[in-house]
Write a protein that holds these residues in place. Sequence first.
Motif, mmCIF file in Angstrom:
data_model
loop_
_atom_site.group_PDB
_atom_site.id
_atom_site.type_symbol
_atom_site.label_atom_id
_atom_site.label_comp_id
_atom_site.label_asym_id
_atom_site.label_seq_id
_atom_site.Cartn_x
_atom_site.Cartn_y
_atom_site.Cartn_z
ATOM 1 N N LEU A 47 33.933 24.542 35.037
ATOM 2 C CA LEU A 47 33.350 23.053 34.606
ATOM 3 C C LEU A 47 31.698 23.627 35.746
ATOM 4 O O LEU A 47 30.867 23.043 35.957
ATOM 5 C CB LEU A 47 33.410 22.091 34.503
ATOM 6 C CG LEU A 47 34.399 21.767 32.473
ATOM 7 C CD1 LEU A 47 35.270 20.502 33.254
ATOM 8 C CD2 LEU A 47 33.287 22.617 31.772
ATOM 9 N N ASP A 48 32.299 23.585 36.791
ATOM 10 C CA ASP A 48 31.033 23.367 38.106
ATOM 11 C C ASP A 48 31.638 24.655 38.390
ATOM 12 O O ASP A 48 32.528 24.811 40.002
ATOM 13 C CB ASP A 48 31.891 22.316 38.733
ATOM 14 C CG ASP A 48 30.675 22.129 39.967
ATOM 15 O OD1 ASP A 48 29.638 22.442 39.626
ATOM 16 O OD2 ASP A 48 31.094 21.582 40.575
ATOM 17 N N PRO A 49 31.512 25.889 38.409
ATOM 18 C CA PRO A 49 31.530 27.280 38.884
ATOM 19 C C PRO A 49 30.811 27.306 40.341
ATOM 20 O O PRO A 49 31.109 28.654 40.815
ATOM 21 C CB PRO A 49 31.764 27.960 38.065
ATOM 22 C CG PRO A 49 30.467 28.391 37.458
ATOM 23 C CD PRO A 49 30.852 26.393 37.000
ATOM 24 N N GLY A 50 30.100 26.809 40.269
ATOM 25 C CA GLY A 50 29.312 26.794 40.976
ATOM 26 C C GLY A 50 29.842 27.186 42.906
ATOM 27 O O GLY A 50 29.606 27.712 43.730
ATOM 28 N N PRO A 51 30.282 25.541 43.093
ATOM 29 C CA PRO A 51 30.920 25.832 44.882
ATOM 30 C C PRO A 51 31.630 27.209 44.987
ATOM 31 O O PRO A 51 31.858 27.380 46.065
ATOM 32 C CB PRO A 51 32.275 24.829 44.758
ATOM 33 C CG PRO A 51 31.302 24.310 43.924
ATOM 34 C CD PRO A 51 30.883 25.117 42.088
ATOM 35 N N TYR A 52 32.834 27.668 43.669
ATOM 36 C CA TYR A 52 33.460 28.976 43.825
ATOM 37 C C TYR A 52 32.758 30.461 44.482
ATOM 38 O O TYR A 52 33.199 31.012 44.805
ATOM 39 C CB TYR A 52 34.659 29.382 42.241
ATOM 40 C CG TYR A 52 35.068 28.152 41.837
ATOM 41 C CD1 TYR A 52 36.173 28.310 43.315
ATOM 42 C CD2 TYR A 52 35.101 26.544 41.883
ATOM 43 C CE1 TYR A 52 37.540 27.214 43.253
ATOM 44 C CE2 TYR A 52 35.779 25.906 41.273
ATOM 45 C CZ TYR A 52 36.953 25.287 42.339
ATOM 46 O OH TYR A 52 37.940 24.762 42.123
ATOM 47 N N GLU A 53 30.833 30.081 43.727
ATOM 48 C CA GLU A 53 30.549 31.458 43.665
ATOM 49 C C GLU A 53 30.040 31.414 45.824
ATOM 50 O O GLU A 53 29.940 32.804 46.219
ATOM 51 C CB GLU A 53 29.355 31.310 42.933
ATOM 52 C CG GLU A 53 29.633 31.078 41.067
ATOM 53 C CD GLU A 53 27.865 31.188 40.912
ATOM 54 O OE1 GLU A 53 26.935 31.425 41.441
ATOM 55 O OE2 GLU A 53 28.340 31.082 39.690
ATOM 56 N N ASP A 54 30.441 29.938 46.225
ATOM 57 C CA ASP A 54 30.002 30.307 48.104
ATOM 58 C C ASP A 54 30.741 31.468 48.331
ATOM 59 O O ASP A 54 31.984 31.540 48.079
ATOM 60 C CB ASP A 54 29.866 28.996 48.380
ATOM 61 C CG ASP A 54 30.227 28.990 49.956
ATOM 62 O OD1 ASP A 54 29.700 29.958 50.233
ATOM 63 O OD2 ASP A 54 29.090 28.135 49.599
ATOM 64 N N PRO A 55 30.378 32.835 48.821
ATOM 65 C CA PRO A 55 30.863 33.198 50.292
ATOM 66 C C PRO A 55 32.305 32.484 51.084
ATOM 67 O O PRO A 55 33.470 33.586 50.941
ATOM 68 C CB PRO A 55 29.799 33.765 50.779
ATOM 69 C CG PRO A 55 28.846 33.980 49.791
ATOM 70 C CD PRO A 55 28.977 32.785 49.339
ATOM 71 N N SER A 56 31.951 31.280 50.974
ATOM 72 C CA SER A 56 33.140 31.145 51.767
ATOM 73 C C SER A 56 34.239 30.597 51.460
ATOM 74 O O SER A 56 34.835 30.499 51.597
ATOM 75 C CB SER A 56 32.347 29.301 52.912
ATOM 76 O OG SER A 56 32.028 28.530 51.335
ATOM 77 N N PHE A 57 34.028 30.781 50.295
ATOM 78 C CA PHE A 57 35.963 30.306 48.897
ATOM 79 C C PHE A 57 36.024 31.722 49.025
ATOM 80 O O PHE A 57 37.796 31.412 48.952
ATOM 81 C CB PHE A 57 35.056 30.453 47.560
ATOM 82 C CG PHE A 57 36.037 28.336 47.257
ATOM 83 C CD1 PHE A 57 37.218 28.854 47.095
ATOM 84 C CD2 PHE A 57 34.862 27.513 47.178
ATOM 85 C CE1 PHE A 57 37.798 27.698 46.665
ATOM 86 C CE2 PHE A 57 35.953 25.964 46.846
ATOM 87 C CZ PHE A 57 37.214 26.516 46.467
ATOM 88 N N SER A 58 35.430 32.906 48.784
ATOM 89 C CA SER A 58 36.545 33.968 49.009
ATOM 90 C C SER A 58 36.515 34.294 47.612
ATOM 91 O O SER A 58 37.905 35.083 47.699
ATOM 92 C CB SER A 58 37.346 34.086 50.334
ATOM 93 O OG SER A 58 37.341 35.987 50.272
ATOM 94 N N VAL A 59 36.349 33.971 46.664
ATOM 95 C CA VAL A 59 36.750 33.726 45.306
ATOM 96 C C VAL A 59 36.123 35.448 44.930
ATOM 97 O O VAL A 59 34.786 36.102 44.503
ATOM 98 C CB VAL A 59 36.508 33.082 44.635
ATOM 99 C CG1 VAL A 59 36.113 33.182 42.945
ATOM 100 C CG2 VAL A 59 36.883 31.902 45.156
#
Length: 522
Positions: A105-117
Amino acid sequence: MNILLLSMPDSFEHTPTLTIRMPNGALASLAGSVDPHHQVAIADLVLVQRRVRDTIERLVHDLRPDVVGLSIMTFQRHTAKKIIRLLRWLRPALRVVVGGYDPSLDPGPYEDPSFSVDVVVRGEGDVTFRELVRALETGGSLDTVAGLSYRTGDRFVHNPDRAVARLEVERLPLPNRAARVIPGYTCLGRPIDVVETSRGCTYDCSFCSIIEMRGRNFHPFPIDRVLADIADARARGARTIFLVDDNITLDVHRFEDLCRAIVRAGFADVDYIVQAMTSSIANHGETLAPLMKQAGFRYVFLGIENILDEDLGFLRAQAKNARREGGRKTGNATIQAVDTLHRHGMFVVGGLIVGNPDDTRESIEANLAFARQYVDWPYIQHPTPYPRTPMTRDFREQDLIVNENYAEYDGTTAVVRSKHLSAEEIEFMRWRAERWMKVRHLPSVLAHHPAFVLRHGIRMLAHTFRGSTWKSMLGLESERAVFRRYKAIRKTEREYLPSDDLEAGPGYRVRDAGYAAPSTAD
C-alpha cells in the motif's frame, strides 16, 4: 536457489508472546507455491524477540540464501529496515524482497536507496513470488511479472497489478509448514497453527487495509482443500487452529458446511479461533452457533468496532453490525450476537475502536462499560491511519493526526486525537480499563489450561500490569505515573535490533539461536 522468508519480531500489545505466538501463514503459503527444487526456510522472528540478531546471523551463515523475503506491516517498517541492513552486512549480494500490507500500500519508502530493497511484491504473493523466483533463477526479465515493483539502476519499475486469485478454481498448493525452522508456536501452552479458508471482504470499513490492497471481493477455498490444510496442521501437532480469513461469515451457509465437514472428518478435537461479523452471528446464530460449538470453536473475535451509531458511521461499519428481520434493519446486532455465542459455550473477544474524531470522554466510557459487561476478552484499539485507507484521509483533512512515528502504529498506541480529547488521554482511558477486563477472564483460562496458568500466571499478570510497583498497588502513586512507566517500557520493547548493536558490524557469533535446519523429507 536458497530462499529465506522472515516475518518481523514486532508483536501487538494484545498478543504478547508469553501467551500466544502464531506463525505467519502467508510465508508458509509462499513456501508452498515456489517450485519444489528450491530450498526454502521460514523464520518467524516473533519466536526469538530477544535473539533476533543471533538468529539472523546463524540462518544466513548456515543457509547462505540467494533471496530473502520479508513480510512487513506498517508498525514493523522500522524493524524491517534494520534487519535488511544486517542482511546486507552479512551477505551483500543477496536479493531483498519485501511484501505484505505496508509495502503493497505504500511502496514509496521501500524505493528509497537507504532501505536497500530490490523487489516489492504487491498484493497476494503466491503466484507473483513463484514467478519472481523463476525469473531470478533463469536470468529472465522481471517486466512480465504482474504485481511486482523492482529496482533497475537508480529507479523503480512498477509492473501492472496482479488480479486476486479466484481460489474456487485456482488450486493453490497447500502451505509448506515443513519449511519453518524455529519451533515454539503456542497459544496458552498448546501448539497453534493458522489456516485460511477464504480471502477478501466485500464491506468498505474506513479503517481496513484489506479492501485497499485487494479490492472488495470474496473468494473461498474448496472445503476439501480446507480440510487437507487442517489435516496437515493437526499432523504437525497443532491443538489450536486460528482460521485467519478476512471475513469467513460473509457466506454463512458455507461456514455451516465447513463446521459439519470438520465434525465428519474427526477434526473437532482441537480448539478453533475465528473472526466473525456481529450481524452474521445475530441473524444466523440459532443455526450457526450450535454447529460452531460441535466443530470445536472456542473463541470468536467479534468485529463490534463501536456501540454508538455515529462512530459506526465514521468507521463505515454500520452495515456489518446491523440486526435484520424480514430483510429490514431493526437495530444493532452486537448484544444479540454476544448472547448467542455465550449461550452456546463460546467466548467473545470483543474488537472495539475508541478515539474516533467526535469521541468524548462519555462516548469512550460507554464503549468501555459495554466491554466490561459483555465481552470475555477485550481487544480494544485506537483508529490508526494506515497507508491509503479512507480513515487516513479523514484524519488528515481534520488535522487530527499527532504522531507520524510508524513504529507506534500498532493499534494500541493512540496516534490521533479526537476533537475533544488528546491522544494521550484516549490511550490512558483504554489502558486503565482494559487491564482489569483481562484479569476477569483468567479463571476461564485456568479451567481450560491449568498447567499453563499455574506455571505462568504471575508472569501473565506482570505483563498486563507492567509499569505497576508496590507503591502504586498501595495507592501511594498515581495511575498516571504507572501509565508513563508502561509507555516507557513499551517503547523499549519495540527495539529488537538496537542501533548500537548494528554499529558493531557483522560477525557470525556461535550461539544457540534456537532453530533447526529445514527438512526436505516432507
